[in-house]
Every structure is written in C-alpha cells, then in structure tokens.
Motif scaffolding. Structure first.
Motif, PDB file in Angstrom:
ATOM      1  N   THR A 188      13.685 -12.083   0.185  1.00  0.00           N
ATOM      2  CA  THR A 188      13.382 -10.816   0.836  1.00  0.00           C
ATOM      3  C   THR A 188      13.637  -9.627  -0.054  1.00  0.00           C
ATOM      4  O   THR A 188      13.296  -8.519   0.288  1.00  0.00           O
ATOM      5  N   ASP A 230       7.948  -6.709   3.108  1.00  0.00           N
ATOM      6  CA  ASP A 230       9.150  -5.872   3.074  1.00  0.00           C
ATOM      7  C   ASP A 230       8.886  -4.428   3.470  1.00  0.00           C
ATOM      8  O   ASP A 230       9.822  -3.639   3.600  1.00  0.00           O
ATOM      9  N   SER A 285       5.028 -12.439   0.052  1.00  0.00           N
ATOM     10  CA  SER A 285       5.236 -10.996  -0.034  1.00  0.00           C
ATOM     11  C   SER A 285       4.187 -10.221   0.750  1.00  0.00           C
ATOM     12  O   SER A 285       4.356  -9.033   1.016  1.00  0.00           O
ATOM     13  N   ALA A 326       5.518  -8.051  -3.911  1.00  0.00           N
ATOM     14  CA  ALA A 326       6.961  -8.308  -3.889  1.00  0.00           C
ATOM     15  C   ALA A 326       7.733  -7.222  -4.614  1.00  0.00           C
ATOM     16  O   ALA A 326       8.779  -6.766  -4.147  1.00  0.00           O
ATOM     17  N   PRO A 351      12.746  -7.712  -3.443  1.00  0.00           N
ATOM     18  CA  PRO A 351      11.893  -7.663  -4.621  1.00  0.00           C
ATOM     19  C   PRO A 351      12.715  -7.362  -5.858  1.00  0.00           C
ATOM     20  O   PRO A 351      13.759  -6.737  -5.793  1.00  0.00           O
ATOM     21  N   LYS A 403       0.667 -11.293  -5.236  1.00  0.00           N
ATOM     22  CA  LYS A 403       1.980 -11.649  -4.708  1.00  0.00           C
ATOM     23  C   LYS A 403       3.083 -10.938  -5.493  1.00  0.00           C
ATOM     24  O   LYS A 403       4.052 -10.433  -4.913  1.00  0.00           O
TER      25      LYS A 403
END
Length: 403
Positions: free
Chosen positions: A385, A299, A326, A265, A387, A261
């Motif tokens: 949203t 993303d 993510s 991210a 990172p 994760k």
C-alpha cells in the motif's frame, strides 16, 4: 484530507504564480509553462533544441538530510504508530524542516527550520495529491480525535495528526505539514548512496512520458547538488518537454500495463502518454456492455463501493484489487470490475503496444497477452500500500559524481 485545506499561496491563477517562481530559473524564450491537457501544468519548448542540448540546468532549491537526534525521534514515533505510516519517516521529516519558524514555534531551532514564507510558498506550488484513499495504510479511521481534530468519516494522515499533537503545533499547521510531506514524496529526488532528498522546483514542472523528449542527470559534490535536463532527441518548438519518472531504459522493455502499474504506484496517476495509449481510439471499454471504464488509483481513491468494501476482478476473481494492484477499472453501467492484467487479456480493448518505440495494430493491441510484472527490474515497488519513490535517473549512466 479530512483536515482543512491550505489556502493557496497565490492570488489569482496557479499558472501565473508558477511563472513568477520560475523567472530566475527558466528562460521564457526556452521553456513556456502551459496547462497541458490531462496532465496539468508542464513545459512546452519555446524554441528548437538539438539532441543532447541542455534544456535546464539548476541547483537544488532545497535539500533535506535525514539524520540527527530529532530525525531519529521522528523515525521512532512513526514506527510506534499501530496504524502504520502512509509515507516514510524521511518525508514527514522533510515536511517538518520546511515549516516556517512561526509555524514550528518553540521547536524551530531543534527542527532546523529556516525557510521563509516566500520560499515555502514556492514549494507549495508544486504538485501534491488533493486526496488519499481511506483504505491506504495510515490514512484515517472511522472516528478519532487527535490534537483537537475530530475525524469522522473523512480521511486524515494519522502520522501528521500525531506529529502535530506531539510537537504542540497549532491546528492550522496540520494541513500545511500534510501538504509539504506529500510534496517531498511526489517531487523530491533521493540522492544515491545518501540519506538526503533534493527538491528542484524548475525540473519538477516537467510532466511524465514513458517515451520522453528529455532526461534528468544529477551532478553533486560535498557542497552542491545540481540537476541538468538534456534533450534525448531534437525537440521542435511547441512540443511538450517530458521526462520519464521511471527508468527509461527498462521502460523500453516493459509492456504498457507494467509501466502504468509502476506510475500509478509511485505517482498516483494512470499514464496516458503516447507510448501507453498510441492509438486515437476509444479508451478501455467494458467487455460486457462496451461502456467506457473508469480507472481507480488504489492509494488515491477509496474505490467505487462503500467504505471497507474492496472491488473483485470479474475476470480472474482477484479479491480486493486495491491491495494487489496500484490501479484497476470499474464499469459504472454494469458494475463490473477489471484488474489491469485482465484488461490486457480482453477484459477491455486495451491499446498497449508491447514496448516503447514499437507499434502494434489495434487488433493486436485488443488481444494483448497477460503482462508479467518483474518487480526486480523496476525502481518502484508494485505491491503493498505504500508507493516507493523511484529515481528518474539511471545509476550506471545518468548520475554524474562531480565530487
């Protein structure tokens, strides 16, 4: 990203270009650049290294200082965008300052642009994501026209479009600025207790592992910033030289799902290192039909369904997983979707050991308990949203203040 892609700064292969860039930075007898499976370009040890031996030692190739009236102006502009900005203002600022004087035009002096075309080409050889999700903050709208660029169904970083329009740059500068901002985002190091970002071309070629062969150490004073990469254990010639993009000490305590994760991210890829995928078995499979599951980075990709439709986890019922995770998994055969936690509950046959350095039988791994994400313990924000760049060093041990 909706705008025309930049022309690669190399003729022929990227590998050959990168090797030329590293001639004065890396001894070829020590490190060899190779195209590593799944990961892309990376280093392989050209000889044996002993534990704690220096593998790389180099000064920063570029430092961006986030301060001054023009930086404050960029911060204000980013803050005024109703759609929000995908990146932080300091990354757009770093991208602006690494435009050539020709690209920056009348703003070259005020932006402090001093990079040559050759130096910029070296920066552009570093990794940057080739696409971004249209669902990410500040990325595209259905129809828009800014600076003469019509965005219709594609994706574009709206902050970049706004900056290009404000500064009156020519249209061909937009994709260059976009790429430079992403390169700073996904390759730069934030200097502790400072407003500076540093780019190191040679160390940036090191690929990630949650159980790495080497580690970064920063040394810096008033007029220099240096990075040293040291072997954490004996490294045999032919072994890939990896580092951890997340806190390697915390990684030893975290589960594979928690680490994945954080990596997804912060760096937009799903980790497949030996610590996260230690068994030579099939990847994650759908519990319903046993089809291999396809991972989606929230993303990076817009998702398996029509634009605007989020994926709901068929295990726990979590709606619009891209907002809360993510990454997630999708079965292209039966159209079922699984969040990372449900995969570890048995939604798929996960292969995650409890922590780095520990081993678990395939049976234990397939059962896998639910992972608890401890946000406070990580250098990367796991929700939202946007990172967050996490330092690859440890504040208490790895950063050496040489001032």
């Amino acid at each position: 990203c909706g705008m025309a892609a930049i022309r690669p700064p190399w003729q022929g292969s990227r590998l050959a270009f990168v090797e030329d860039c590293l001639v004065d930075r890396v001894l070829k007898s020590d490190l060899v650049v190779e195209d590593c499976p799944v990961k892309g370009l990376g280093y392989v040890a050209g000889r044996d290294f002993e534990e704690d031996e220096v593998i790389l030692d180099c000064l920063a190739d570029r430092v961006s200082t986030a301060s001054g009236p023009m930086y404050d102006k960029v911060v204000k502009m980013c803050g005024e965008l109703e759609c929000g900005s995908y990146l932080g203002a300091m990354f757009y600022w770093a991208g602006l300052t690494t435009l050539t004087r020709e690209q920056a035009g009348d703003w070259a002096d005020e932006l402090g642009c001093s990079i040559t075309a050759e130096e910029q080409a070296m920066l552009l050889s570093l990794h940057a994501p080739s696409s971004l999700s249209s669902r990410a903050t500040g990325i595209s709208v259905p129809e828009l026209e800014i600076a003469g660029m019509k965005v219709k169904g594609g994706v574009v970083d709206l902050t970049v479009a706004f900056l290009v329009d404000h500064f009156g740059f020519t249209r061909d500068v937009a994709p260059v600025l976009q790429t430079l901002a992403l390169i700073w985002k996904y390759n730069a190091f934030e200097l502790l207790n400072d407003t500076r970002l540093a780019l190191f071309i040679a160390p940036s070629m090191c690929n990630h592992s949650c159980d790495p062969e080497a580690a970064y150490y920063l040394e810096y004073g008033e007029d220099f910033t240096r990075m040293v990469v040291r072997a954490l254990r004996p490294v045999i010639a032919g072994t890939e030289v990896t580092v951890s993009y997340i806190d390697r000490h915390q990684a030893k305590e975290d589960t594979a799902t928690t680490r994945r994760k954080a990596i997804a991210a912060g760096w937009l890829f799903l980790c497949h290192c030996e610590a996260c995928c230690p068994y030579e078995t099939t990847p994650e499979e759908c519990k319903k039909c046993s089809t291999l599951l396809k991972p989606w980075i929230s993303d990076l990709e817009s998702g398996p369904y029509d634009k605007g439709e989020g994926a709901t986890c068929d295990g726990c019922g979590q709606e619009d997983m891209a907002v809360f995770h993510s990454y997630f998994f999708h079965c292209e055969s039966c159209e079922m979707d699984w969040c990372p936690d449900c995969c570890n509950r048995g939604g798929c046959r996960a292969r995650s050991p409890t922590s780095v350095g520990e081993s678990a039988s395939p049976e234990e791994a397939s059962l896998g308990e639910a992972d608890v994400v401890v946000v406070e313990a990580l250098d990367v924000e796991l929700t939202g949203t946007e990172p967050v760049v996490a330092p690859c060093w440890d504040a208490d041990e790895d950063v050496r203040d040489a001032g």
